[in-house]
Structure formats: structure tokens, C-alpha cells
Design an enzyme around this catalytic site. Structure first.
Site, PDB file in Angstrom:
ATOM      1  N   ASN A 110       0.813  -1.224   0.000  1.00  0.00           N
ATOM      2  CA  ASN A 110       0.000   0.000   0.000  1.00  0.00           C
ATOM      3  C   ASN A 110       0.842   1.267   0.000  1.00  0.00           C
ATOM      4  O   ASN A 110       0.655   2.154  -0.827  1.00  0.00           O
ATOM      5  CB  ASN A 110      -0.920   0.021   1.220  1.00  0.00           C
ATOM      6  CG  ASN A 110      -1.973  -1.070   1.171  1.00  0.00           C
ATOM      7  OD1 ASN A 110      -1.802  -2.117   1.789  1.00  0.00           O
ATOM      8  ND2 ASN A 110      -3.023  -0.859   0.397  1.00  0.00           N
ATOM      9  N   THR A 155     -21.283  38.125 -27.436  1.00  0.00           N
ATOM     10  CA  THR A 155     -21.952  37.591 -26.246  1.00  0.00           C
ATOM     11  C   THR A 155     -23.216  36.921 -26.759  1.00  0.00           C
ATOM     12  O   THR A 155     -23.791  37.373 -27.761  1.00  0.00           O
ATOM     13  CB  THR A 155     -22.327  38.673 -25.216  1.00  0.00           C
ATOM     14  OG1 THR A 155     -23.305  39.539 -25.783  1.00  0.00           O
ATOM     15  CG2 THR A 155     -21.105  39.472 -24.773  1.00  0.00           C
ATOM     16  N   HIS A 156     -23.637  35.869 -26.122  1.00  0.00           N
ATOM     17  CA  HIS A 156     -24.809  35.109 -26.588  1.00  0.00           C
ATOM     18  C   HIS A 156     -24.648  34.702 -28.058  1.00  0.00           C
ATOM     19  O   HIS A 156     -25.635  34.600 -28.776  1.00  0.00           O
ATOM     20  CB  HIS A 156     -26.096  35.924 -26.457  1.00  0.00           C
ATOM     21  CG  HIS A 156     -26.415  36.415 -25.090  1.00  0.00           C
ATOM     22  ND1 HIS A 156     -27.260  35.756 -24.234  1.00  0.00           N
ATOM     23  CD2 HIS A 156     -25.996  37.517 -24.420  1.00  0.00           C
ATOM     24  CE1 HIS A 156     -27.375  36.440 -23.096  1.00  0.00           C
ATOM     25  NE2 HIS A 156     -26.609  37.509 -23.184  1.00  0.00           N
ATOM     26  N   SER A 278     -13.064  14.672 -46.356  1.00  0.00           N
ATOM     27  CA  SER A 278     -14.198  13.770 -46.233  1.00  0.00           C
ATOM     28  C   SER A 278     -14.018  12.634 -47.217  1.00  0.00           C
ATOM     29  O   SER A 278     -13.408  12.798 -48.271  1.00  0.00           O
ATOM     30  CB  SER A 278     -15.485  14.533 -46.545  1.00  0.00           C
ATOM     31  OG  SER A 278     -16.482  13.655 -47.013  1.00  0.00           O
ATOM     32  N   LYS A 284     -14.244  19.218 -48.829  1.00  0.00           N
ATOM     33  CA  LYS A 284     -14.187  19.469 -47.392  1.00  0.00           C
ATOM     34  C   LYS A 284     -12.777  19.645 -46.825  1.00  0.00           C
ATOM     35  O   LYS A 284     -11.862  18.918 -47.167  1.00  0.00           O
ATOM     36  CB  LYS A 284     -14.869  18.314 -46.632  1.00  0.00           C
ATOM     37  CG  LYS A 284     -16.355  18.216 -46.836  1.00  0.00           C
ATOM     38  CD  LYS A 284     -17.148  19.415 -46.321  1.00  0.00           C
ATOM     39  CE  LYS A 284     -17.131  19.567 -44.831  1.00  0.00           C
ATOM     40  NZ  LYS A 284     -17.944  18.639 -44.092  1.00  0.00           N
ATOM     41  N   ASN A 286     -12.015  19.797 -42.947  1.00  0.00           N
ATOM     42  CA  ASN A 286     -12.678  19.744 -41.648  1.00  0.00           C
ATOM     43  C   ASN A 286     -11.699  19.983 -40.511  1.00  0.00           C
ATOM     44  O   ASN A 286     -10.589  19.466 -40.538  1.00  0.00           O
ATOM     45  CB  ASN A 286     -13.318  18.372 -41.464  1.00  0.00           C
ATOM     46  CG  ASN A 286     -14.399  18.118 -42.496  1.00  0.00           C
ATOM     47  OD1 ASN A 286     -15.115  19.043 -42.874  1.00  0.00           O
ATOM     48  ND2 ASN A 286     -14.486  16.892 -42.978  1.00  0.00           N
ATOM     49  N   GLU A 291     -11.848  19.664 -33.225  1.00  0.00           N
ATOM     50  CA  GLU A 291     -13.015  18.946 -32.687  1.00  0.00           C
ATOM     51  C   GLU A 291     -12.575  17.937 -31.627  1.00  0.00           C
ATOM     52  O   GLU A 291     -13.218  17.791 -30.579  1.00  0.00           O
ATOM     53  CB  GLU A 291     -13.765  18.240 -33.816  1.00  0.00           C
ATOM     54  CG  GLU A 291     -14.404  19.207 -34.804  1.00  0.00           C
ATOM     55  CD  GLU A 291     -14.930  18.489 -36.056  1.00  0.00           C
ATOM     56  OE1 GLU A 291     -16.118  18.187 -36.101  1.00  0.00           O
ATOM     57  OE2 GLU A 291     -14.128  18.228 -36.983  1.00  0.00           O
ATOM     58  N   TYR A 318      -7.595   0.809   3.182  1.00  0.00           N
ATOM     59  CA  TYR A 318      -7.530   0.500   1.751  1.00  0.00           C
ATOM     60  C   TYR A 318      -8.669  -0.413   1.316  1.00  0.00           C
ATOM     61  O   TYR A 318      -8.983  -1.391   1.992  1.00  0.00           O
ATOM     62  CB  TYR A 318      -6.194  -0.185   1.431  1.00  0.00           C
ATOM     63  CG  TYR A 318      -6.068  -0.552  -0.020  1.00  0.00           C
ATOM     64  CD1 TYR A 318      -5.848   0.427  -0.983  1.00  0.00           C
ATOM     65  CD2 TYR A 318      -6.187  -1.878  -0.441  1.00  0.00           C
ATOM     66  CE1 TYR A 318      -5.747   0.092  -2.327  1.00  0.00           C
ATOM     67  CE2 TYR A 318      -6.084  -2.220  -1.782  1.00  0.00           C
ATOM     68  CZ  TYR A 318      -5.857  -1.232  -2.723  1.00  0.00           C
ATOM     69  OH  TYR A 318      -5.771  -1.553  -4.054  1.00  0.00           O
ATOM     70  N   GLN A 323      -7.660   0.475  -6.871  1.00  0.00           N
ATOM     71  CA  GLN A 323      -6.802   0.083  -7.993  1.00  0.00           C
ATOM     72  C   GLN A 323      -7.267   0.745  -9.285  1.00  0.00           C
ATOM     73  O   GLN A 323      -6.457   1.110 -10.135  1.00  0.00           O
ATOM     74  CB  GLN A 323      -6.830  -1.450  -8.169  1.00  0.00           C
ATOM     75  CG  GLN A 323      -5.913  -1.950  -9.287  1.00  0.00           C
ATOM     76  CD  GLN A 323      -6.117  -3.425  -9.590  1.00  0.00           C
ATOM     77  OE1 GLN A 323      -6.916  -4.090  -8.936  1.00  0.00           O
ATOM     78  NE2 GLN A 323      -5.400  -3.928 -10.569  1.00  0.00           N
ATOM     79  N   LYS A 326      -5.980   4.158 -10.981  1.00  0.00           N
ATOM     80  CA  LYS A 326      -4.685   4.312 -11.644  1.00  0.00           C
ATOM     81  C   LYS A 326      -4.836   4.667 -13.130  1.00  0.00           C
ATOM     82  O   LYS A 326      -4.126   5.549 -13.634  1.00  0.00           O
ATOM     83  CB  LYS A 326      -3.877   3.014 -11.492  1.00  0.00           C
ATOM     84  CG  LYS A 326      -2.371   3.226 -11.525  1.00  0.00           C
ATOM     85  CD  LYS A 326      -1.631   1.909 -11.695  1.00  0.00           C
ATOM     86  CE  LYS A 326      -1.396   1.188 -10.381  1.00  0.00           C
ATOM     87  NZ  LYS A 326      -0.739  -0.132 -10.584  1.00  0.00           N
TER      88      LYS A 326
END
Lengths: 395, 395, 395, 395
Positions: A110, A155-156, A278, A284, A286, A291, A318, A323, A326
Site C-alpha cells: 500500500n 456575447t450570446h 471527407s 471538405k 474539416n 473537434e 484500503y 486500484q 490508476k
């Protein structure tokens, strides 16, 4: 081959695979840290006369040997060995016989795991800090190059007031500066030596925890063994929280640039390398890389919440559930680091389209200025606002 | 009655209710802070000659008036007013006419909200810190009273090695100390003045942001207006993370005590007030308060998760989605504060059953000690371990 | 070597690694399904005369060839190829030249991926259903063996009323039956053919979507191409929700048995294979397998929430963020399947300790019965309750 | 005044407030359902002769009385009463004396709560279904009005191929149809009578569970009392999952329309009522309602996550943690219902700008068509693709 806890019966293969999980792969990242911690531990055992000077030297020699083997990828962890800790002890025993069997004196798996992880965290937080510094330099370079160019502030998702690339770039540098404050706090938390707390209730031996802490350059000893155990999980949540905050910045950078690089806006041009095509539409380009950068925030943030759940509703001491913390923490670091690298490349190669920015600075962006022209002439703000609103909205 | 953004058309009632939400209720907590911020703002407008000395005095007088009314619950926010900011401006205009209409000069509702919230956060973080200090005092008192009593320490929910109430109590004090480090970091982040960043792109006036920052006792000005906007949401996530960490401690305390107070263990006796009965089983004394304490961790942690989602995949600049961060952060504070109070009551009234603890210290808890007796005689640790294991497990 | 979307420029290695991610490994599970879908697609192209009969035959032959190679692990996907779809098309082109270049006619990688995934889901949902059926058989066997044995039923973790292993076992069988209802619904949702929706806006060709749907044994065509794209992510969330619900059952089974197998209770004895030892405490038999079973609920449930975040705040039409849904869904299936297998082994090997159960049936468990004895004698329930309460609690 | 579980000692006020929480407010929604369930329960007690015919009649009369009082808001639940169940029993006892004390015979608050909630769920799922049907009608109306208008379809937020409002509208109708499948499954799950399972281990009386199930129009009896208890929480997660899926549709609708209504696109014009202004920028018309609609997905989905955590790592049998599932599920319904109403208003009032749509249909959207023109002439798809790509991208 014997596991650390072997008591004589065989384990069903299915169960072995279920319990071992990805540890043999994940633990490759811990071999170095476990050896460093074991060296400090061996020296301490020498200091309190549980090992002779020669035994210490032989253990230190072989542990350094493992560190070297690991550097060149020659140190392996088998599925049967489960984790790096067993693999290392078995290596030592195969080389040094009885001396190897003594390395586990006065510690438990541990506190051994905890120590290796803490060293890993301290190192990796520092690497994240360096990556952030590299990124803010690139952001600053971009700001120097394009900062004076104005473009619409939103804004918005509606044009609001004039902004500039200096303003935009600096917003992320400033946020990254605050992330560094958070990282410093994370380091402060994990910078406590867990070595010597054993299985969470100490060891019935007069060990010298201060010595190992100093050897490993921890600032302090984490005194309470129950808290030490409990802080596994708890500290991981904080680290993952901070990595998520870094990723949230990248999520916003990506969200902005995906929009700003749409032909409908065209304020920026992404580097060609950041775009893919694409399989059906030949025209395209992209913004795939952006993303994915945007998406990876959710991955890291979900790791935080995974760990926050794993550790809950459990009693002190423990529990094996730990485990499973990790993988999310290690993945959290690697996703964040690669994402910061991508962001660095991005700011280094992004281009601003001055003309498009200029064309987008349409009249309505200056309405607030008009209000303040009236305010300067003594019109109360709210009246000036209504006056300009009526003109613009034709009501 | 006019809203701040009124442009002449009526709003459908359904939509009004959808957009206003719980703000009129939540904003009661912000009235004081918004008035304090408005006083600083008015003084600054005086300093740069956008308001006369008299105008400033009248505004300050009426804002203090609102603070007094709010203390006694006499300041109301109507559904139509939407939030405290409109209610306050309308109050000022009804009292002071044109002067009231000038208070919104050189600011936007965006930086106004941000400033009020920051002042609220700084105050409430301090209250949380005080609650933690009270709790650790109670924990310390309990440790003084019962600390020497030993009882089984568990790992994997199996008896492991002897523990004590001193060890157990201190584990939570130490954890709370680390929570204070986190809270300090939170304060450092929010302790930046947002006032003057307006809607996220500054104002075309020569305002004095340093002046208002000092009036409001902020340590620094948050310079970048885009980052200032963006930090709404981002800072809230960090605060909620830290409140969750506090709640995780309480979750563990509750989990431990629910188990330890089961008649099958009986190590502790919960105060009667912490237990309720069953509507069908007359013998029951259920640890309801602890069950709810355990459960509330999930509530607060989910608030963090909620905000971490709300703020994602959005471009820079204010987005109305941010309005929905107000409820989770305010609830986060109130749940945490009441839970800390409950925990304080708990440690002040908890009793330890010495006899039950003693009886539970069965032989196997001392197996590790036996191993170390052999180790001290020179047997390598791993061999000593196997020897003791064989005796105990009869294999 | 050319990627499907190659347009002539080289990709930076860092970016390639960032965008490709784990796809070459994950996609191994999709090779078979992509070939099956491609066979149906080729036949359809033959039917509408975009391919000759010979071309169809050659494509079908080579696609079956790939299926065979994949069975024996001989079909590889390189990092450069990115995913199985490119690897398959490149294999076909290397074998068949121009004919291979025609396979991508009238489809996009988008609907191709969707189709392969849907077939994978339908298959794997069926496998989960079989695993559940195996598990409920084991539960039923256990119930037959030990069902009549009574032991305490708990509420609030306090002894409440007598329960039995029959009751306990059946609670999980019944829950699993309801999980099957959910799985059936999941199948109903994914059992719609996406093939032919191309990149989300159809293809300007007169393709026969009904034909491919029937070839692939889909019950219906998913008509709307925008919804088809959008349902990637949305369906994954539902599947992961259902897998989480299955895991929640296992979480509760594990939580019960960890407690019931504590020596303090001893109602059940876990199979030796489900326990491991400690590296420091030779007496320990820890229920590691159950702890991991409990923990894995959180892993799967977090996958659901990961996907629920990834898909949000995005406009219609494919976004690359969706690529990151592949890993959580595939891991979700594999964790659930291995966990069901473990649970099956568990119920097959669990032993009940009749004596311990009997000893635990202490008096207070029968208090409710005493209340009802009074009720049967005509005492109003609430009065009978208070009477028994007073006797038991001595007040 | 006595609580159902009163045993004679006073509760600290702090603790009372902590344990009671928002129940007195939330439970207003349950009064009706609890009375309906109690009526069925009283009749059953009559049937098995634990109540006389007269007693049943009096109870039924007073319970109907409460239903009427509740309709006009005249039935109150005080903080001291905690919840509707105590308030109702106290009302009955105050009116009917000993008869009131008999209503709780053969049930526990546990199955009582469960029954009231199930009836509430069944009703509210039906209301959600009706709201969806109203919404799809509005979507269909919009499609009839504007469906033929073409506008760009996007992938990766880049113009891809021509789309139309018919295609766009139908994508959401189709998705809502699949949501109805999910809702039907939810109803199937909750449509099991929990009444008679008492505290999770049945009652030692010969009650007629089939009778109450039929009275309450449940399709089946939920036989296993342990599973019945456990399904509280589990069913709530599924319901919240489905409400989240509905909200995800609205999130996408909002995300699309916020973009499409930006002046840079202008494909649609939002109804004025959906927009608000800025307190500083007089020109602004912000899509606040859509931003909140987008945001509310995260609220509902977080509720699901909250409940999925609350219920985990706990043993079988009721745990008080479950009380906290009431607020998220009730809020989940109310947020979803108001959001569906807003979406209905939206589709009823949205306008399409034909000219802007037309202007946006630029050449590159037709590149795929050009590829297929070549394919029809016999060029292999991949070659045709490269040819068109070269022309468009000038390489």
C-alpha cells in the site's frame, strides 16, 4: 512464480485477468519511481540496522540496474506478476536471493504504491507546468503578430462590441496562469511522503520516516497512516480536477476557432495539418484536430468524476476499488499533455485574416460607444441606452 | 415596470417563467453584495466625474438603505424584476429619479453579477473555513477523550492491524487541514476584481478599476475582460470541487460510523438525536443522519459535474447558460455548511464503547507483529511472512 | 499509402497520433461487421447496376477472405491506415485494382461506421443477454441449494426483519429480468439500418436502402439521414445506461457479500479464488474480486456520462467529437461481460454458513411480528407499535 | 405532534432541518397519489377483515376529502410533519381517532412512499408523452410550411451537402418517436405494484397484494420485496436517463438554431419573445431562451448522474440516502415538461428566411453531385472523387 500475497492456491484464470486488469501495461510508467523509492527504503533499513551496509549496496545496485533496463524498455512486467512491485521484488530475489526477500521489510504494498505514484505525480505536474509555459509563449507570439487586429467580440453568440486578437490571446494566457496556481496547490498536497505508513496502520518497528522523506525530496512526512491511505483517491480527484480545468481552456480555444474558421466568418485560417477531408465530399477541409481537442475535455473531466465515485461510500482503510483510479489518472496526464502540445502547435501556426476581421466590424458593434458619447454629454445612462436602442431597432 | 433590457415588447408568461427561474429567490443572498459593489462603483464614477459628489452621496445613502432593509427581510425581488440587480436599480430610480438611472453607467449586468458573486464567494469560503476549524476542534476533543482506545483497523473491510481512535480522529483533522489549503487557493483565484470589464469587452470610458478593486478589498484587478467572463463557470467548478472534497471527508466519516455503530461491531454509540425509528419496526434505531451525510457528498459532487458540463463546448463571451451555474454553487455552499455543522455535533456527542473495542482486538490483528518479531531475529521478511501465514491459515 | 480523405499534404506525426488515437486497436472488433456490411452494399450496387455481377462477386469473395483472415488474427490495421474502413478498402484495391476503388460508391465513411457499429451492438447486446441468462441460472441454483436458510434482513444497515437466501437471490434474478426488458428496447432502437444515409444528407443516386437493410437483417430502415447521424452518440448513451444498470445490480451483490462475508457476520463464505492476501499481513483473505466488481459499476456508469457530455452543445451533422464515443462503448461492453462472468462464477461457488445465519436471528428481528400479534387481537396498529416499542426500548 | 417513528425523545432542530430537507414542499406533488394508494390499501384491509366495512368507508371518505383539499391548495404539510405520509395519517387520526391509527396496518412507510411515487411516475410519463406529441405536431406544421426550402447541411461545422427544413424537422420528429419507445419501456418497468412489500421483507399477515395492484391499475405485482426496495433509485435512474435523452434532442435543436439565427447565417428568425436585450448594448437581441434550453439538458442529465451515485456501494435494504432521489426525479420531470413546452412554442413561431437560405447554397455544396455525375459515366468512385477534389482545391 509467487505473488506477494501467495498462500498456496491457484487462481482461476478468469479471475486473474479480472483482478490484474491493465496494471502490467500501466505500471511500466511506475518502474522508475518504484525503484527510486525502494532505494530510499533500503537505505533507511540500513540506517536502522535491519539491513547490513553490504545488503543495502547490493539492493541499490540492482535497483539502479532495473532503472537502466527500464530506460531501454528491457524491464518487463508479466501478466502473472500483476504489477511492477512484484516484478521488481522478484527481479531482486532472483539476483540477490535472501537479500531480495528483505526489501519488503517495514513496508506494505500500500505505501509502496502510494510512494511510487506520488513521485510520478510530482514529476508529471512539473511536465504539465512546462507544457503550459511553452503554450503561453506561443500564445504571446501570436498576440505579438496579430494582436492589434480587431474583430467582433460576441456575447450570446451575437456580435457585441469590438474585440482584438490581443484581448483574445491574453484571455487564455491569463487563464493558464491561474491554472499554474492550481497546479502549485496540487504539488503542495502530494508533496508528503507516504512511505512508512504500511497498510494504513503503521509498522511495529522503529522506522525513520523523516529520512526516507528527505531522500525522496518530499517536503514533509504525511504523518497519519489512515489519512495517507484515504488520500489515495482524494488527491487523484484534485489532480484530475486541475487537468480538467486546463482542458476546459483548450475546449474553449477549440470552440472559438472552429467557429471563427468557418467560411461564414473566416477570421482565422487553421493550419492545413489541423484539417482533414471527407471520404465522400471532395471539397471538405474539416477542423478535426480542433473537434478532438474540444472533445478531450470531456474525457479528462469524466476521469475526475469516475474517481470521485470510486472512492465514495467506503469505510476507511484500503479498499481494492482504489486500484481502478490508476488508469484514469495516468490517462488524464497523457491526454492533457498531448492536448497541450497540440494547442502549442496550433497557436504557432494559426493565421489571422485581417480583411475578413475588418469587414465583420459592422456598425452595431459600436452602439455602446454611441451610448457613452451621450453619457459624456450628461444624459443619464439608462436614457442614453433607450435613445440609441430606438434608433438601431427602429422602434 | 421595465426590465434592464426592455425594448418594448411583452414577454410570453411561459417564457418569462422559463428564463427567470429561481433567480428571485436565489438573489436574496446577493442583495447585500450587489449593494456593496454598487457603492464602490458609484464612488468611482464620482472620482472620474461622471457623477457629482451629491449624486454619489445620495446613491450611497440609498444603497445602504437597501442593505438595512435586506437585513430585516424587507427588501423584495419580484418575479417581474427577475433578479436583485434590476430590483436594486428600480429601487434607486424610484427614490432618486434620474440619479438612479446613472448607476449603471460604465458597467454591464455581466460584471455587476460577477462582482456580487465574487464578494459572496469570498465571504462564504471564509465561513466554510470557520466551520472546518470548529469541526477540527470537536474532533480533537473527541480524540482527547477516547483517543487511547484501540480498535481494529480494517483494509478490504477485513480486520488488519490494531488502530486507535486517536489515529482515526486525526486522519480526518489532517484531511481537513489539506482542505484548508485548497480553500485558500480558491480564495486566491476569486480574489480578483471583475468590476469594469462590462459585458466582456470593457467600456469606452476612462474608468478606474484599481480604485473599485481597492474599495472592495480585492487583492488584484482581473485585467482581461474576456477571461473575466470566462472565469464565471470555471471558478465555480473549482469551488465546487473543493466543497466536494470536504464532503468526501464527511462521506467517509459517515461510512465508518454507520458500520462501527452496527450492533455487530458496537465500537461507537451514536447520539440518540442522530437516529430515527421505523414506521413498522418498533425496535429500530436507524442512523438516518449519517446516511444523509454520506449521501450529500454525491449531491455536491454532482453540482460540480453539472457546472463542468454547462460551461463546455461554448465560444468565448457570456452565454446565458451561465445563469444556471448560480443554483448549484449556492446550494453547494449551503449543503456543505449544514453538513459541517452536523459533523461538528456528531463529534461532540459521539461515544466510544471501550469494552466492545477491546473484545474486537482478536489475535489475527497481531499477525504482522509476529512477523516482525521474526524479522528482528534475522529472518528475511518474506520468509517470516510465509511462516506466520502457514501457522494462521493452517496450511 | 493514401487515406480515404487524402488531398496531397503530409500530416505532422504528432497530429496523426492525436487524431488516430486507439482506433487501430479498437477497430479490430469491427473488421467482421464492416465486411458483412460491405458485402450487402456491394450486392446493392450490383442490383442498381453501378457494379457488374462479376465485380460484385469479386468484392464479395475478397471481403469474405478478410473475414477469414480476421478470424485467425491475420488481418492487420496499421497506424497509418487509421481505422478498419481504410484498411479494408486498401486491401480490396490492392487485390482488385479499380474494382476496389468502386466499393465506396454511394456511401460515406459516416454511414459505413454507423452500420458496422450497429451490427456490433446487436451482436453484443445478444451476448449480454446470454450472459444474464447464465447468471440467473446460477442464482437460481444457489437459491435451490440455500434458499430456505433465513438470515437477518437489513434496513439502514440495521437488523430489520427475517430474510432468506431465497428472497435475496430472487431479488437479483428479478432485477436481471427487468434488465432484459431494457436490453430489448436497446435492440429495438439500434435495429434500424443507417446504410445509405452517407454523410448525413443522403446520396444523389437512386440507391436501394430497403435491400441492404434486409440483407443485414435490420427490421427497418432509419429513414432520416440527419437523425441517423445524430443517433450516433444518442443510442450509445442508452446502451451504456443499460449496461450501467446491469452493473448496478452487480455493485449491490458485491456490497452485500463483502459485508456478509466479514467474520463479524459470516453469513456466507466466498470461494477462495475470490480472495487474495496482503503483502504485509499474513492472516488476510481479502474479497478483492468483489471489491473490483463493486468498483466497475462506476467505470461503466462514467462511460455513459462521458458520452452524454461529448454529444452535447453541438450542431446537427457529424462532428469528429463522436469518434471518442467508440472507446467507452466498446469498453462498456467488455467490462460488463467480464463482470457478468465473474458474477456467474461467484453464485456457482458461494457457500452459506447456516449456523452463523441462525445465530444472527436475534429477538429484535421479530418485533414487527409481535406488533401484528396485537393487531390481530384488535389493537390499532399505531398503538400496538408503541406498546412493543416501549417494551423493547425500555422506555 | 408525533412523527410516525416517534419514540419519545426530542430532536435537535438542526438535525430536524437536515433530515427533513425539502420534503414538505416536494411532497405536495404526492398528496393525491398517497391518498389514492391509501384508499386501495384501506379497501384491501377491509377485504381481509382487518378493518370493518364502516372503518373502510370512513377512511375512504376522509382520504377523498384530503384529495379535494389538496386540489384547492388547502392541505398543508408542516415542517414538523416531515412529509405527506405523516400529514395524511395525522389528518385521519384527528378526524377519525382510532380508525386513523389503523391505516398503517400491514404496510411500512417504505412501500407507501414507493407506491405514491410509482403512481406519480406513471402519470408524469404520460404527460411527457402528450407533450412530445404536441411538439411533433408543431414540428410537422413547421415542416409543412417551410420544408421545401433548402439550406446548407453541415458536417464538422463546415458546409457539406444541401439539406432542407423538411429533413431537419423530421430528424427531430423521428428522434422523438424513439424517445416514445423509451418512455413506454419506463412505464413497463414502473408499472408493478410495490404495495405490500412493507419495509422490504414483507409483512407477517395474509394480505392481498393482487387486489391493491388491480385497484391501482398496476399491470403486475412486484413480487420480491428486496428487489422492490432496490428498484427505488434504479428505476429513477432509467426515468432520468430517458428524460435526458429528450433534453438532448432539445439541446441539439437549440444549438442548431442559435447558430442558424446568427446574422452571419440568418437561415431562421427567432420569435421576438425568445430573445432578450443587453443591459449595456442597445442593439442586442440575444437568443436567451435557446441558450437556457441548451443548458437545461445538462441539468437533467446531471440529475441522472446524481441518482446513479447515490444508490451505489450500498447494501440491500432501504438506506436513507434514497430520500435524496426525490428532488432530482421531480425536478427532472418539471424541467423536461417546461422545456418541451418552450420547444413547442418555438416550432410554432419560428420563421425561415428563404432568401438567406438560398444565398448560402454555394457551389461547393454540390461537389458530391459532381463526383456522382462522373461515377454514372463509369469512373471508379475513388478516382472521380480525386478528380473533383483536384479541381475544387486547385491542387
Amino acid at each position: 512464480m509467487k505473488k506477494l500475497w501467495d498462500k498456496g492456491y491457484d487462481l482461476n484464470k478468469t479471475i486473474e485477468s479480472f483482478t490484474v486488469g491493465n496494471d502490467p501495461i500501466l505500471d511500466k510508467q511506475l518502474v522508475k519511481y518504484d525503484c527510486i523509492a525502494s532505494i530510499a527504503h533500503a537505505k533507511m533499513l540500513g540506517k536502522i540496522n535491519l539491513l547490513s551496509k553490504d545488503e543495502v549496496n547490493e539492493l541499490v545496485h540492482e535497483l539502479n540496474n532495473i532503472i537502466d533496463l527500464d530506460k531501454t524498455g528491457e524491464f518487463n512486467i508479466t501478466q502473472e506478476q500483476e504489477d511492477c512491485h512484484t516484478a521488481i521484488e522478484m527481479f531482486l530475489t532472483s539476483k540477490l536471493g535472501d537479500i531480495g526477500k528483505k526489501i519488503h521489510t517495514a513496508r506494505s504494498r500500500n505505501d509502496q504504491v502510494l510512494t511510487a505514484l506520488r513521485l510520478y505525480y510530482i514529476d508529471h505536474i512539473a511536465i504539465v507546468e512546462q507544457s503550459i509555459n511553452r503554450l503561453t509563449t506561443s500564445i504571446s507570439n501570436m498576440s505579438n503578430k496579430y494582436g492589434k487586429i480587431q474583430f467582433p467580440g460576441y456575447t450570446h453568440m451575437q456580435k457585441a462590441m469590438p474585440s482584438s486578437f490581443e484581448l483574445w490571446c491574453n484571455s487564455f494566457s491569463d487563464s493558464m496562469m491561474d491554472n499554474l496556481i492550481l497546479l502549485k496547490t496540487a504539488t503542495k498536497l502530494v508533496d508528503q511522503s507516504p512511505l512508512g505508513t504500511a497498510a494504513g496502520y503503521g509498522v511495529p518497528l522503529n522506522i525513520d520516516r523523516k529520512f526516507t522523506a528527505e531522500e525522496l525530496q518530499f517536503s514533509r512526512v504525511q504523518e497519519n497512516p489512515i489519512y495517507t491511505q484515504y488520500s489515495r483517491g482524494k488527491f487523484e480527484i484534485t489532480i484530475l480536477h486541475i487537468l480538467s480545468q486546463i482542458m476546459l481552456d483548450l475546449n474553449k480555444i477549440a470552440s472559438d476557432l472552429i467557429l471563427f474558421s468557418m467560411p461564414e466568418f473566416g477570421y482565422v485560417k487553421l493550419p492545413d495539418e489541423f484539417c482533414t477531408g471527407s471520404s465522400i465530399m471532395p471539397q471538405k477541409k474539416n477542423p478535426d484536430v480542433l473537434e478532438l481537442l474540444r472533445a478531450k475535455y470531456h474525457i479528462v473531466s469524466s476521469y475526475e468524476f469516475q474517481v470521485s465515485r470510486l472512492t465514495s461510500n467506503l469505510i476507511s482503510g484500503y479498499n481494492r476499488d482504489m486500484q481502478l483510479t490508476k488508469e484514469p489518472i495516468m490517462n488524464g496526464f497523457s491526454v492533457t499533455l498531448e492536448s497541450l502540445q497540440i494547442a502549442d502547435l496550433l497557436f504557432s501556426n494559426l493565421k489571422v485574416n485581417k480583411q475578413k476581421c475588418h469587414d465583420a466590424l459592422t456598425d452595431e458593434l459600436f452602439a455602446t460607444e454611441k451610448v457613452y458619447d451621450l453619457v459624456k454629454q450628461g444624459v443619464p445612462f439608462r436614457d442614453a441606452y433607450l435613445k440609441v436602442a430606438k434608433i438601431i431597432n427602429k422602434i
